[in-house]
Design a protein around this motif. Sequence first.
Motif, short mmCIF file in Angstrom:
data_model
loop_
_atom_site.label_atom_id
_atom_site.label_comp_id
_atom_site.label_asym_id
_atom_site.label_seq_id
_atom_site.Cartn_x
_atom_site.Cartn_y
_atom_site.Cartn_z
N LEU A 118 61.44 85.18 -16.71
CA LEU A 118 61.82 85.99 -17.87
C LEU A 118 60.84 87.16 -17.98
N THR A 119 61.13 88.21 -17.27
CA THR A 119 60.24 89.36 -17.20
C THR A 119 60.32 90.21 -18.47
N THR A 120 59.31 91.06 -18.64
CA THR A 120 59.31 91.99 -19.77
C THR A 120 60.54 92.89 -19.72
N GLU A 121 60.92 93.29 -18.51
CA GLU A 121 62.09 94.16 -18.35
C GLU A 121 63.36 93.46 -18.82
N LEU A 122 63.51 92.18 -18.44
CA LEU A 122 64.70 91.44 -18.85
C LEU A 122 64.73 91.25 -20.37
N ILE A 123 63.57 90.96 -20.96
CA ILE A 123 63.50 90.81 -22.41
C ILE A 123 63.93 92.10 -23.11
N LEU A 124 63.47 93.24 -22.60
CA LEU A 124 63.84 94.53 -23.19
C LEU A 124 65.34 94.77 -23.08
N GLU A 125 65.92 94.40 -21.93
CA GLU A 125 67.36 94.56 -21.75
C GLU A 125 68.13 93.67 -22.72
N VAL A 136 67.20 81.41 -28.79
CA VAL A 136 66.84 81.38 -27.38
C VAL A 136 65.54 80.59 -27.20
N LEU A 137 65.51 79.74 -26.20
CA LEU A 137 64.29 79.05 -25.79
C LEU A 137 63.92 79.51 -24.39
N ALA A 138 62.65 79.34 -24.04
CA ALA A 138 62.20 79.64 -22.68
C ALA A 138 61.56 78.38 -22.11
N CYS A 139 62.06 77.95 -20.96
CA CYS A 139 61.62 76.69 -20.36
C CYS A 139 60.88 76.94 -19.05
N HIS A 140 59.67 76.41 -18.97
CA HIS A 140 58.93 76.45 -17.72
C HIS A 140 59.52 75.43 -16.75
N ASN A 141 59.21 75.58 -15.47
CA ASN A 141 59.63 74.62 -14.46
C ASN A 141 58.67 73.44 -14.41
N GLN A 156 49.19 80.30 -20.41
CA GLN A 156 48.88 80.79 -21.75
C GLN A 156 49.35 82.23 -21.95
N THR A 157 49.18 83.05 -20.92
CA THR A 157 49.60 84.45 -21.01
C THR A 157 51.10 84.55 -21.22
N ILE A 158 51.86 83.79 -20.42
CA ILE A 158 53.32 83.80 -20.54
C ILE A 158 53.75 83.33 -21.93
N ASN A 159 53.15 82.24 -22.40
CA ASN A 159 53.53 81.69 -23.71
C ASN A 159 53.22 82.67 -24.84
N LYS A 160 52.09 83.36 -24.73
CA LYS A 160 51.73 84.34 -25.76
C LYS A 160 52.75 85.47 -25.81
N GLN A 161 53.17 85.94 -24.65
CA GLN A 161 54.17 87.01 -24.60
C GLN A 161 55.49 86.56 -25.23
N LEU A 162 55.87 85.32 -24.94
CA LEU A 162 57.12 84.79 -25.49
C LEU A 162 57.04 84.60 -27.00
N ARG A 163 55.91 84.08 -27.47
CA ARG A 163 55.74 83.90 -28.92
C ARG A 163 55.79 85.23 -29.65
N ASN A 164 55.26 86.27 -29.03
CA ASN A 164 55.30 87.59 -29.66
C ASN A 164 56.73 88.08 -29.86
N TYR A 211 48.25 74.52 -26.11
CA TYR A 211 48.99 75.64 -25.55
C TYR A 211 50.15 76.09 -26.43
N ASN A 212 50.31 75.43 -27.58
CA ASN A 212 51.29 75.85 -28.60
C ASN A 212 52.73 75.92 -28.11
N CYS A 213 53.09 75.00 -27.21
CA CYS A 213 54.50 74.89 -26.84
C CYS A 213 55.27 74.28 -28.01
N ASP A 214 56.53 74.60 -28.10
CA ASP A 214 57.37 74.04 -29.16
C ASP A 214 57.97 72.70 -28.76
N TYR A 215 58.16 72.51 -27.45
CA TYR A 215 58.73 71.27 -26.93
C TYR A 215 57.89 70.80 -25.74
N ALA A 216 57.58 69.51 -25.71
CA ALA A 216 56.95 68.88 -24.55
C ALA A 216 57.89 67.79 -24.07
#
Length: 352
Positions: A118-125, A136-141, A156-164, A211-216
């Motif tokens: 889920l890139t920044t470009e895709l989020i902007l689109e 929308v949720l974002a799921c890691h592999n 942590q970097t990815i999660n911070k971007q998504l939370r923003n 890591y402040n995930c919403d689902y484990a």
Amino acid sequence: MLGFSIYLNETNDTISKKINHMKSHGFSVIFSSINLPEYNKVQVDDKINFLLSIIKNMGMKLILDVNNVTVNEYSIIEKIAYFDLTSQVYLRLDDGFSLEKIINIAEKNQIVLNASTLTTELILELEKQNLDFTKVLACHNYYPREDTGLDEKYFQTINKQLRNKKIKTIAFFGNSDATYARGPIFSGLPTLEIHRYSHPLVSAINLLEKYNCDYAILSDLGLSNEMLDQFDYYFCEKTVLLRVTEVNFEFQAELLSTHCSRNDISKNVIRCQQSRRRNNGVIRADVYPKARVVGSVTLDNENYLRYMGELQITKIPLAADRRVNKIAQVIDEDLELLLYITSGRIFKFKIV
């Protein structure tokens, strides 16, 4: 929020029992995939219908992993509509979906996007298309092969971007125990490499609290009843439950009491704040005091004068002391949990 995985090559009876059992222990989200190569079409079609009927009756959430082929091959969107489950089912859209297809599916369904792609470009689109990110949720592999799990800083970097962007996140924790590890590698199925051989509860706590995930979500096949009890105690009662052996049964009543860690945290030991008040009798010193390895549960004896009766757990190896009796030992698998007996935390012992 806690979840677990259902694999569609399990029998209907096994699936039903597992869902009921895990729900009774506070797990409210199911993850399942129809993309695994070992599945056959007839098997998957039957299992999807069975799973959706259970979800509807039990009021649980389902995250269903689909790709651009299987979502149509199994008429997934039509099935969700038929069972009237658009509010309970999230579709995890694996690789291969165009922007237009994502938007079309999201119009009537809740979706989960791949956090790793889920890139920044895709989020902007998606923002330009007025996608409602609250749906929308974002799921890691998860990563079956050793050494391939994610790096914590990257995670942590990815999660911070998504939370923003107000996008909630999902990550997996495994169980590498031979009874529950899923093949063919059998090395756990974690998102983070540091969790590959960790106690499952430690991994879940880290994902949700550090890591402040919403689902484990548990990605392997299950958890022992003893571990499920530990999950119950931690998430329902805010209590750390430690399994112990090498018990001196003279002090069983004190051992099985409810304990609370002192607010002033010590460097080398965990101190119970109530135990000295509970132990009014004389505690005789052991004839042969024992060296205290990590996880030793001890009780100060009469030689420690006014400290007599204080219960402690050692966080580092300590030498034998004639003023201290060892009364139990935390099992190796639970030593990681000592980190979570923080200031004022309730803890209990279970003899195994």
